[in-house]
Design a protein around this motif. Structure first.
Motif, PDB file in Angstrom:
ATOM      1  N   MET A   1       0.840  -1.181   0.000  1.00 48.14           N
ATOM      2  CA  MET A   1       0.000   0.000   0.000  1.00 48.14           C
ATOM      3  C   MET A   1       0.884   1.243   0.000  1.00 48.14           C
ATOM      4  SD  MET A   1      -2.865  -1.456  -0.033  1.00 48.14           S
ATOM      5  CE  MET A   1      -3.581  -3.043   0.372  1.00 48.14           C
ATOM      6  N   GLY A   2       0.620   2.176  -0.895  1.00 45.95           N
ATOM      7  CA  GLY A   2       1.451   3.362  -0.965  1.00 45.95           C
ATOM      8  C   GLY A   2       2.878   2.995  -1.326  1.00 45.95           C
ATOM      9  N   LYS A   3       3.830   3.652  -0.716  1.00 47.00           N
ATOM     10  CA  LYS A   3       5.249   3.370  -0.932  1.00 47.00           C
ATOM     11  C   LYS A   3       5.740   2.483   0.189  1.00 47.00           C
ATOM     12  CE  LYS A   3       9.631   5.700  -1.848  1.00 47.00           C
ATOM     13  NZ  LYS A   3      10.328   6.998  -1.906  1.00 47.00           N
ATOM     14  N   ILE A   4       6.393   1.397  -0.143  1.00 48.36           N
ATOM     15  CA  ILE A   4       6.757   0.393   0.869  1.00 48.36           C
ATOM     16  C   ILE A   4       7.551   1.008   2.003  1.00 48.36           C
ATOM     17  CG2 ILE A   4       8.093  -1.702   1.266  1.00 48.36           C
ATOM     18  CD1 ILE A   4       7.291  -2.622  -1.511  1.00 48.36           C
ATOM     19  N   THR A   5       8.450   1.919   1.688  1.00 51.49           N
ATOM     20  CA  THR A   5       9.285   2.535   2.729  1.00 51.49           C
ATOM     21  C   THR A   5       8.802   3.936   3.102  1.00 51.49           C
ATOM     22  OG1 THR A   5      10.809   3.338   1.018  1.00 51.49           O
ATOM     23  CG2 THR A   5      11.322   1.213   2.065  1.00 51.49           C
ATOM     24  N   GLY A   6       7.584   4.303   2.660  1.00 51.65           N
ATOM     25  CA  GLY A   6       7.099   5.664   2.881  1.00 51.65           C
ATOM     26  C   GLY A   6       7.004   6.052   4.336  1.00 51.65           C
ATOM     27  N   PHE A   7       6.571   5.103   5.174  1.00 49.01           N
ATOM     28  CA  PHE A   7       6.414   5.440   6.604  1.00 49.01           C
ATOM     29  C   PHE A   7       7.752   5.704   7.272  1.00 49.01           C
ATOM     30  CE2 PHE A   7       7.262   0.953   6.684  1.00 49.01           C
ATOM     31  CZ  PHE A   7       7.883   0.688   7.890  1.00 49.01           C
ATOM     32  N   LEU A   8       8.853   5.245   6.663  1.00 53.39           N
ATOM     33  CA  LEU A   8      10.195   5.522   7.187  1.00 53.39           C
ATOM     34  C   LEU A   8      10.756   6.841   6.653  1.00 53.39           C
ATOM     35  CD1 LEU A   8      11.745   1.945   6.794  1.00 53.39           C
ATOM     36  CD2 LEU A   8      10.955   3.020   8.909  1.00 53.39           C
ATOM     37  N   GLU A   9      10.318   7.214   5.472  1.00 49.20           N
ATOM     38  CA  GLU A   9      10.900   8.380   4.800  1.00 49.20           C
ATOM     39  C   GLU A   9      10.166   9.679   5.102  1.00 49.20           C
ATOM     40  OE1 GLU A   9      11.518   7.729   0.589  1.00 49.20           O
ATOM     41  OE2 GLU A   9      11.656   5.562   0.911  1.00 49.20           O
ATOM     42  N   TYR A  10       8.847   9.611   5.353  1.00 49.15           N
ATOM     43  CA  TYR A  10       8.043  10.823   5.474  1.00 49.15           C
ATOM     44  C   TYR A  10       7.398  10.926   6.851  1.00 49.15           C
ATOM     45  CZ  TYR A  10       8.344  10.267   0.399  1.00 49.15           C
ATOM     46  OH  TYR A  10       8.790  10.082  -0.881  1.00 49.15           O
ATOM     47  N   GLN A  11       7.329  12.145   7.353  1.00 48.07           N
ATOM     48  CA  GLN A  11       6.681  12.413   8.623  1.00 48.07           C
ATOM     49  C   GLN A  11       5.204  12.728   8.402  1.00 48.07           C
ATOM     50  OE1 GLN A  11       8.204  12.270  11.798  1.00 48.07           O
ATOM     51  NE2 GLN A  11       9.753  11.263  10.519  1.00 48.07           N
ATOM     52  N   ARG A  12       4.436  12.569   9.431  1.00 46.73           N
ATOM     53  CA  ARG A  12       3.019  12.962   9.375  1.00 46.73           C
ATOM     54  C   ARG A  12       2.936  14.453   9.090  1.00 46.73           C
ATOM     55  NH1 ARG A  12      -2.231  11.648  11.446  1.00 46.73           N
ATOM     56  NH2 ARG A  12      -3.277  13.469  12.353  1.00 46.73           N
ATOM     57  N   LEU A  13       2.057  14.818   8.180  1.00 43.26           N
ATOM     58  CA  LEU A  13       1.889  16.210   7.792  1.00 43.26           C
ATOM     59  C   LEU A  13       0.474  16.663   8.135  1.00 43.26           C
ATOM     60  CD1 LEU A  13       3.009  18.720   6.262  1.00 43.26           C
ATOM     61  CD2 LEU A  13       2.037  17.729   4.173  1.00 43.26           C
ATOM     62  N   HIS A  14       0.368  17.725   8.896  1.00 42.38           N
ATOM     63  CA  HIS A  14      -0.940  18.249   9.281  1.00 42.38           C
ATOM     64  C   HIS A  14      -1.413  19.285   8.259  1.00 42.38           C
ATOM     65  CE1 HIS A  14      -1.029  16.384  13.293  1.00 42.38           C
ATOM     66  NE2 HIS A  14       0.271  16.609  13.315  1.00 42.38           N
ATOM     67  N   GLU A  15      -2.719  19.396   8.120  1.00 46.03           N
ATOM     68  CA  GLU A  15      -3.276  20.429   7.263  1.00 46.03           C
ATOM     69  C   GLU A  15      -2.954  21.809   7.846  1.00 46.03           C
ATOM     70  OE1 GLU A  15      -7.327  18.591   5.424  1.00 46.03           O
ATOM     71  OE2 GLU A  15      -7.241  18.747   7.606  1.00 46.03           O
ATOM     72  N   ALA A  16      -2.698  22.760   6.975  1.00 46.95           N
ATOM     73  CA  ALA A  16      -2.429  24.126   7.412  1.00 46.95           C
ATOM     74  C   ALA A  16      -3.725  24.790   7.866  1.00 46.95           C
ATOM     75  CB  ALA A  16      -1.804  24.924   6.276  1.00 46.95           C
ATOM     76  N   THR A  17      -3.600  25.696   8.810  1.00 45.19           N
ATOM     77  CA  THR A  17      -4.767  26.435   9.302  1.00 45.19           C
ATOM     78  C   THR A  17      -4.456  27.920   9.353  1.00 45.19           C
ATOM     79  OG1 THR A  17      -4.088  26.176  11.622  1.00 45.19           O
ATOM     80  CG2 THR A  17      -5.559  24.487  10.704  1.00 45.19           C
ATOM     81  N   GLU A  18      -5.492  28.716   9.227  1.00 48.68           N
ATOM     82  CA  GLU A  18      -5.352  30.159   9.395  1.00 48.68           C
ATOM     83  C   GLU A  18      -5.041  30.457  10.857  1.00 48.68           C
ATOM     84  OE1 GLU A  18      -8.136  34.160   8.720  1.00 48.68           O
ATOM     85  OE2 GLU A  18      -8.791  32.186   7.974  1.00 48.68           O
ATOM     86  N   ALA A  19      -4.211  31.446  11.108  1.00 53.99           N
ATOM     87  CA  ALA A  19      -3.802  31.783  12.471  1.00 53.99           C
ATOM     88  C   ALA A  19      -5.016  32.171  13.316  1.00 53.99           C
ATOM     89  CB  ALA A  19      -2.800  32.927  12.456  1.00 53.99           C
ATOM     90  N   PRO A  20      -5.024  31.790  14.607  1.00 51.27           N
ATOM     91  CA  PRO A  20      -6.178  32.094  15.459  1.00 51.27           C
ATOM     92  C   PRO A  20      -6.580  33.562  15.473  1.00 51.27           C
ATOM     93  CG  PRO A  20      -4.750  30.524  16.560  1.00 51.27           C
ATOM     94  CD  PRO A  20      -4.036  30.942  15.306  1.00 51.27           C
ATOM     95  N   ALA A  21      -5.609  34.456  15.561  1.00 49.04           N
ATOM     96  CA  ALA A  21      -5.939  35.880  15.636  1.00 49.04           C
ATOM     97  C   ALA A  21      -6.686  36.354  14.403  1.00 49.04           C
ATOM     98  CB  ALA A  21      -4.655  36.691  15.819  1.00 49.04           C
TER      99      ALA A  21
END
Length: 490
Positions: A1-21
């Motif tokens: 599934m996906g790239k076999i070594t992907g979980f070793l190469e890439y970090q979890r990426l969060h969606e960007a959000t507009e600043a609270p202020a």
């Protein structure tokens, strides 16, 4: 599934959000979806883990590894088809679902699960932008008519499935707009309401008829739910329809009968949230519960309480404090003990990040004020201990911790106890010991012939993904009841 070594190469990426202020100045959504490359990289982290626990962690059983692999290979149209095969409304779940699938992800053992929810968000938004999502009207009509009561996620999912099977479906809703608690219970900054309107247009093109501002029950009960509602009785529905689905929400809020509860300024959370959604929709209200320049106390630590925090901040509250009766949960769960199940841990929402005070193990003693108007709340800190004999948790006030806080507005967000009982009474269906319609998940039939129940009406207060699952499964049960067999997925 996906790239076999992907979980070793890439970090979890969060969606960007507009600043609270910045986002506090408007009511629009502020979470930005991943672009194609980011989503593909996140999907590459999906492991060939042998047993995809994420599938079972997801109540609608989304086929997550399959669409992760397709997104990794940038096969977006096929990914959309796989996503829609189990979920009628991924644009909703991709925004507001708490993502139990991610808790069940194998990579969550290291607390770095695949960003499944963000990938779902990317797939469905791209599908709409590309024009891939179109009505799917049936090739032939069955001649059967079905009434669906309630236009929340369970009712709409059930209605869409039944319409695609060729049945004539009418959805009844007592509110003036379709969508149930998706429309009037979730703030616009979390869920833009044009997303519901877009799906409604698809359902209408598939043959679903909507009747808002219609109360189903006895005329004597209708006035408590609004003025000017059309009323249709259960007897009339039985005469006009071949089957009836009860798919309303769990709308009876849990009360807090402390001294001073009747003071002006103490309100149920849903009354506060519903009116703000109406205001954003352009409605003019004669009476408004406002947090502007007030000391706001939110009682209840769940999603509804969090929504009250975000709404109060946008209205310009002077201060916001959120209390939870239970003890503060741990910052991080022990994944060796909890995975792949949904863990109890401290959860900080985007609304909390925008600003509020939070405290746990707090019990309300009384609401206090003058001339019928709330001014303070009296609270006490409590200790929770397990009874060695019964195994139950007992709450004991801690001596010397009672105090008062200024309070101009108190919002009760302590969950919901049951559906509206008058509706169940009107149809004469049996209830379980929690006040829900009695029906199982094999055929979703109530104790009354031809009447089915799904979603919160059957299972009680729950997640939108559980509502969609039950609506889909109930649709198949109704189809089998009417036709003797069904090709609808379960």
């Amino acid at each position: 599934m996906g790239k076999i070594t992907g979980f070793l190469e890439y970090q979890r990426l969060h969606e960007a959000t507009e600043a609270p202020a910045s986002r506090l100045g408007h009511w629009r959504e502020f979470v930005l979806r991943l672009d194609d490359g980011q989503a593909g990289q996140q999907a590459a982290r999906c492991m060939d883990c042998g047993i995809p626990f994420c599938n079972n962690g997801c109540p609608v059983n989304n086929i997550i590894p399959d669409w992760n692999d397709l997104v990794y290979h940038q096969q977006w149209r096929q990914a959309l088809d796989v996503l829609h095969s189990t979920n009628n409304f991924p644009e909703i779940t991709g925004r507001i679902c708490p993502a139990p699938c991610e808790a069940a992800c194998t990579l969550n053992i290291d607390r770095m699960p695949v960003g499944i929810k963000s990938i779902e968000h990317a797939i469905i938004d791209k599908g709409w932008e590309q024009g891939w999502i179109t009505p799917q009207p049936p090739s032939r009509k069955s001649g059967k008519k079905i009434a669906v009561i309630g236009s929340g996620p369970a009712g709409l999912a059930c209605a869409q499935q039944l319409a695609r099977a060729g049945h004539a479906v009418v959805v009844f809703e007592k509110s003036d707009r379709i969508g149930g608690l998706m429309r009037y219970g979730i703030p616009d900054f979390k869920l833009a309401k044009h997303l519901i309107d877009r799906r409604m247009a698809q359902l209408e093109a598939e043959g679903v008829e909507f009747r808002p501002s219609t109360y189903v029950g006895q005329s004597s009960d209708a006035n408590r739910h609004g003025v000017g509602l059309a009323v249709i009785t259960p007897e009339e529905l039985r005469q006009q329809f071949d089957a009836i689905v009860l798919a309303g929400g769990s709308e009876t809020p849990r009360n807090l009968p402390a001294p001073g509860r009747d003071l002006q300024g103490v309100h149920f959370a849903m009354d506060f949230l519903r009116q703000q959604n109406k205001i954003v929709a352009g409605d003019r209200l004669s009476k408004v519960i406002s947090a502007k320049d007030k000391h706001v106390i939110v009682i209840g630590g769940g999603d509804t309480g969090s929504d009250c925090v975000g709404t109060s901040n946008r209205q310009g509250a002077k201060s916001i404090t959120q209390f939870e009766l239970m003890s503060r949960p741990p910052e991080l769960e022990n994944t060796e003990l909890t995975w792949p199940y949904w863990p109890i841990k401290l959860r900080t929402s985007s609304s909390h990040e925008e600003g509020c005070e939070r405290d746990w193990a707090i019990n309300t003693v009384a609401f206090e004020g003058k001339n019928g108007k709330l001014q303070e709340i009296r609270i006490v800190r409590v200790d929770w201990q397990r009874d060695p004999t019964t195994g139950l948790m007992n709450m004991t006030p801690i001596e010397g911790t009672e105090t008062t806080l200024p309070a101009d507005l108190v919002l009760l967000a302590m969950g919901f106890v049951s559906p509206v009982q008058q509706v169940l009474d009107a149809f004469g269906v049996d209830r379980d010991n929690r006040g829900n319609a009695r029906a199982n998940t094999d055929d979703y039939r109530t104790t009354e012939d031809g009447i089915f129940a799904a979603g919160d009406m059957r299972r009680g207060q729950s997640l939108i993904v559980w509502a969609i699952r039950e609506g889909r499964q109930c649709a198949r049960a109704v189809d089998e009841f009417l036709m003797g067999e069904s090709v609808l997925p379960r």
